[in-house]
Motif scaffolding. Structure first.
Motif, PDB file in Angstrom:
ATOM      1  N   ILE A 141      50.229  38.281  59.086  1.00  0.00           N
ATOM      2  CA  ILE A 141      49.547  37.038  59.454  1.00  0.00           C
ATOM      3  C   ILE A 141      50.607  35.959  59.633  1.00  0.00           C
ATOM      4  CG2 ILE A 141      47.858  35.288  58.771  1.00  0.00           C
ATOM      5  CD1 ILE A 141      46.488  37.385  57.084  1.00  0.00           C
ATOM      6  N   GLY A 142      50.649  35.360  60.811  1.00  0.00           N
ATOM      7  CA  GLY A 142      51.622  34.309  61.073  1.00  0.00           C
ATOM      8  C   GLY A 142      53.049  34.791  61.047  1.00  0.00           C
ATOM      9  N   GLY A 143      53.261  36.048  61.424  1.00  0.00           N
ATOM     10  CA  GLY A 143      54.605  36.593  61.483  1.00  0.00           C
ATOM     11  C   GLY A 143      55.161  37.097  60.176  1.00  0.00           C
ATOM     12  N   SER A 144      54.359  37.078  59.097  1.00  0.00           N
ATOM     13  CA  SER A 144      54.835  37.563  57.805  1.00  0.00           C
ATOM     14  C   SER A 144      53.816  38.534  57.210  1.00  0.00           C
ATOM     15  CB  SER A 144      55.065  36.401  56.838  1.00  0.00           C
ATOM     16  OG  SER A 144      53.861  35.674  56.636  1.00  0.00           O
ATOM     17  N   GLU A 145      54.324  39.497  56.444  1.00  0.00           N
ATOM     18  CA  GLU A 145      53.473  40.483  55.796  1.00  0.00           C
ATOM     19  C   GLU A 145      52.924  39.907  54.491  1.00  0.00           C
ATOM     20  OE1 GLU A 145      52.603  43.508  56.764  1.00  0.00           O
ATOM     21  OE2 GLU A 145      53.778  43.617  58.613  1.00  0.00           O
ATOM     22  N   ILE A 146      51.597  39.869  54.365  1.00  0.00           N
ATOM     23  CA  ILE A 146      50.947  39.377  53.151  1.00  0.00           C
ATOM     24  C   ILE A 146      50.330  40.574  52.431  1.00  0.00           C
ATOM     25  CG2 ILE A 146      49.200  37.839  52.203  1.00  0.00           C
ATOM     26  CD1 ILE A 146      49.472  36.107  54.625  1.00  0.00           C
ATOM     27  N   LEU A 150      43.758  41.571  52.512  1.00  0.00           N
ATOM     28  CA  LEU A 150      42.432  42.060  52.902  1.00  0.00           C
ATOM     29  C   LEU A 150      41.673  42.580  51.694  1.00  0.00           C
ATOM     30  CD1 LEU A 150      40.393  42.746  55.136  1.00  0.00           C
ATOM     31  CD2 LEU A 150      41.524  44.968  55.365  1.00  0.00           C
ATOM     32  N   ILE A 151      42.371  43.283  50.803  1.00  0.00           N
ATOM     33  CA  ILE A 151      41.719  43.823  49.618  1.00  0.00           C
ATOM     34  C   ILE A 151      41.231  42.694  48.720  1.00  0.00           C
ATOM     35  CG2 ILE A 151      41.969  45.451  47.712  1.00  0.00           C
ATOM     36  CD1 ILE A 151      42.317  46.606  50.546  1.00  0.00           C
ATOM     37  N   ALA A 152      42.005  41.627  48.620  1.00  0.00           N
ATOM     38  CA  ALA A 152      41.597  40.481  47.803  1.00  0.00           C
ATOM     39  C   ALA A 152      40.335  39.830  48.368  1.00  0.00           C
ATOM     40  CB  ALA A 152      42.734  39.465  47.734  1.00  0.00           C
ATOM     41  N   ILE A 153      40.274  39.702  49.691  1.00  0.00           N
ATOM     42  CA  ILE A 153      39.084  39.118  50.313  1.00  0.00           C
ATOM     43  C   ILE A 153      37.875  40.027  50.113  1.00  0.00           C
ATOM     44  CG2 ILE A 153      38.058  38.389  52.501  1.00  0.00           C
ATOM     45  CD1 ILE A 153      40.866  37.639  53.437  1.00  0.00           C
ATOM     46  N   MET A 154      38.076  41.327  50.278  1.00  0.00           N
ATOM     47  CA  MET A 154      36.981  42.287  50.060  1.00  0.00           C
ATOM     48  C   MET A 154      36.447  42.180  48.634  1.00  0.00           C
ATOM     49  SD  MET A 154      38.647  45.547  52.060  1.00  0.00           S
ATOM     50  CE  MET A 154      37.478  46.737  51.381  1.00  0.00           C
ATOM     51  N   THR A 155      37.349  42.084  47.675  1.00  0.00           N
ATOM     52  CA  THR A 155      36.937  41.975  46.274  1.00  0.00           C
ATOM     53  C   THR A 155      36.171  40.690  46.029  1.00  0.00           C
ATOM     54  OG1 THR A 155      38.880  43.266  45.613  1.00  0.00           O
ATOM     55  CG2 THR A 155      37.761  41.995  43.889  1.00  0.00           C
ATOM     56  N   PHE A 156      36.643  39.587  46.599  1.00  0.00           N
ATOM     57  CA  PHE A 156      35.951  38.305  46.440  1.00  0.00           C
ATOM     58  C   PHE A 156      34.549  38.366  47.033  1.00  0.00           C
ATOM     59  CE2 PHE A 156      34.780  34.170  48.237  1.00  0.00           C
ATOM     60  CZ  PHE A 156      34.762  33.393  47.079  1.00  0.00           C
ATOM     61  N   VAL A 157      34.426  38.982  48.203  1.00  0.00           N
ATOM     62  CA  VAL A 157      33.117  39.085  48.859  1.00  0.00           C
ATOM     63  C   VAL A 157      32.150  39.905  48.019  1.00  0.00           C
ATOM     64  CG1 VAL A 157      31.920  40.083  50.850  1.00  0.00           C
ATOM     65  CG2 VAL A 157      33.990  38.726  51.195  1.00  0.00           C
ATOM     66  N   LEU A 158      32.614  41.047  47.492  1.00  0.00           N
ATOM     67  CA  LEU A 158      31.728  41.921  46.740  1.00  0.00           C
ATOM     68  C   LEU A 158      31.346  41.309  45.397  1.00  0.00           C
ATOM     69  CD1 LEU A 158      30.431  44.615  47.363  1.00  0.00           C
ATOM     70  CD2 LEU A 158      32.208  45.741  46.015  1.00  0.00           C
ATOM     71  N   ILE A 159      32.289  40.661  44.729  1.00  0.00           N
ATOM     72  CA  ILE A 159      31.960  40.008  43.459  1.00  0.00           C
ATOM     73  C   ILE A 159      30.997  38.842  43.694  1.00  0.00           C
ATOM     74  CG2 ILE A 159      32.904  38.718  41.518  1.00  0.00           C
ATOM     75  CD1 ILE A 159      33.498  41.718  41.487  1.00  0.00           C
ATOM     76  N   SER A 160      31.181  38.122  44.793  1.00  0.00           N
ATOM     77  CA  SER A 160      30.251  37.031  45.115  1.00  0.00           C
ATOM     78  C   SER A 160      28.836  37.552  45.333  1.00  0.00           C
ATOM     79  CB  SER A 160      30.731  36.284  46.361  1.00  0.00           C
ATOM     80  OG  SER A 160      31.998  35.689  46.147  1.00  0.00           O
ATOM     81  N   SER A 161      28.726  38.752  45.911  1.00  0.00           N
ATOM     82  CA  SER A 161      27.404  39.325  46.154  1.00  0.00           C
ATOM     83  C   SER A 161      26.680  39.630  44.842  1.00  0.00           C
ATOM     84  CB  SER A 161      27.528  40.596  46.995  1.00  0.00           C
ATOM     85  OG  SER A 161      28.126  41.654  46.263  1.00  0.00           O
ATOM     86  N   PHE A 196      48.923  48.261  52.219  1.00  0.00           N
ATOM     87  CA  PHE A 196      47.726  47.470  52.483  1.00  0.00           C
ATOM     88  C   PHE A 196      48.058  46.008  52.792  1.00  0.00           C
ATOM     89  CE2 PHE A 196      46.422  50.905  49.599  1.00  0.00           C
ATOM     90  CZ  PHE A 196      45.493  51.532  50.407  1.00  0.00           C
ATOM     91  N   ALA A 197      49.239  45.778  53.317  1.00  0.00           N
ATOM     92  CA  ALA A 197      49.621  44.424  53.718  1.00  0.00           C
ATOM     93  C   ALA A 197      49.166  44.160  55.154  1.00  0.00           C
ATOM     94  CB  ALA A 197      51.133  44.249  53.600  1.00  0.00           C
ATOM     95  N   LEU A 198      48.904  42.907  55.448  1.00  0.00           N
ATOM     96  CA  LEU A 198      48.527  42.481  56.796  1.00  0.00           C
ATOM     97  C   LEU A 198      49.548  41.465  57.304  1.00  0.00           C
ATOM     98  CD1 LEU A 198      44.648  41.972  56.772  1.00  0.00           C
ATOM     99  CD2 LEU A 198      45.934  43.837  57.816  1.00  0.00           C
TER     100      LEU A 198
END
Length: 239
Positions: free
Chosen positions: A82-87, A91-102, A78-80
């Motif tokens: 970005i800028g030539g490096s695998e992070i 994406l999962i962290a952003i998804m979690t932040f979005v859902l918890i914010s909701s 589940f790495a993406l």
């Protein structure tokens, strides 16, 4: 000497001894007599859904522990790039932040709903729906990425075949719940904005005046969906 307890304006003798113990154990039954039908049915539905998600997660853990093939590393799968490096898991962290914010916006919507603030309630519910739709969109991107990389319900290129079936079953079932929640949030927000709960306008979800409790019922469902994602995130992506 028997104690007294006040209930709905009446003073009744409180039983002591074994009868007092029995009364304490049956207090939940008395409490639910004052709960509305809609809220009680939502709690029953959430309880049944808890068993379903629990069975899914237990099945996932059983499959992962019992398989002899190597299990794919979630940080790599589940790495993406970005800028030539695998992070890993970005994406999962952003998804979690979005859902918890909701969950925060939904809690504020319930608060303003009981204050009869139609404008703020509707706006916060629509914002919650937008965050939920964003989550579903990112999940669709995640599915598309893994499918193009060769992940299928019957196998994947990184090891244990059970990984694909577990991933699509658990995240798909949860994503369906989020999608349904987004649809109902929009429906209820529209009725709040039109003032249906103030004027007593009859229709879907509105049977009598002042049914702002439907906003709270939607909040119960939405918080449950968010809570389930926390367990999915912990067991599936972090383990």
């Amino acid at each position: 000497m028997a104690e007294t307890l006040t209930h709905i304006g009446q003073t009744e003798p409180r039983p002591t001894g074994w009868r007092g113990i029995a009364a304490d154990w049956s207090s939940d039954q008395r409490a639910f007599k004052n709960v509305s039908w809609g809220k009680a049915m939502m709690w029953i539905f959430l309880l049944s859904d808890t068993f379903i998600f629990g069975c899914f997660l237990l099945s996932y853990m059983t499959a992962r522990i019992s398989t002899r093939e190597p299990w794919p590393n979630p940080s790599e799968v589940f790495a993406l790039r970005i800028g030539g490096s695998e992070i890993p898991l970005i994406l999962i962290a952003i998804m979690t932040f979005v859902l918890i914010s909701s969950s925060g916006t939904m809690a504020m919507a319930v608060n303003f709903g009981y204050r009869r603030d139609r404008r703020k309630t509707a706006i916060l519910m629509l914002l919650t729906a937008a965050l939920g739709a964003t989550f579903v969109g990112m999940q669709a991107f995640e599915w598309t990425k893994l499918i193009t990389e060769g992940v299928r319900p019957w196998g994947n290129p990184w090891g244990a075949a059970q990984f694909g079936s577990s991933f699509f079953m658990i995240t798909g079932f949860h994503g369906t719940h989020v999608t349904i929640g987004v649809i109902f949030l929009i429906i209820v927000a529209r009725k709040v904005w039109r003032g249906d709960f103030d004027t007593g306008r009859r229709g879907f979800f509105t049977s009598r005046k002042g049914r702002y409790e439907n906003v709270e019922i939607m909040g119960l469902y939405w918080h449950f969906v968010d809570l389930v994602w926390v367990f999915i995130f912990a067991f599936f992506y972090l383990w």
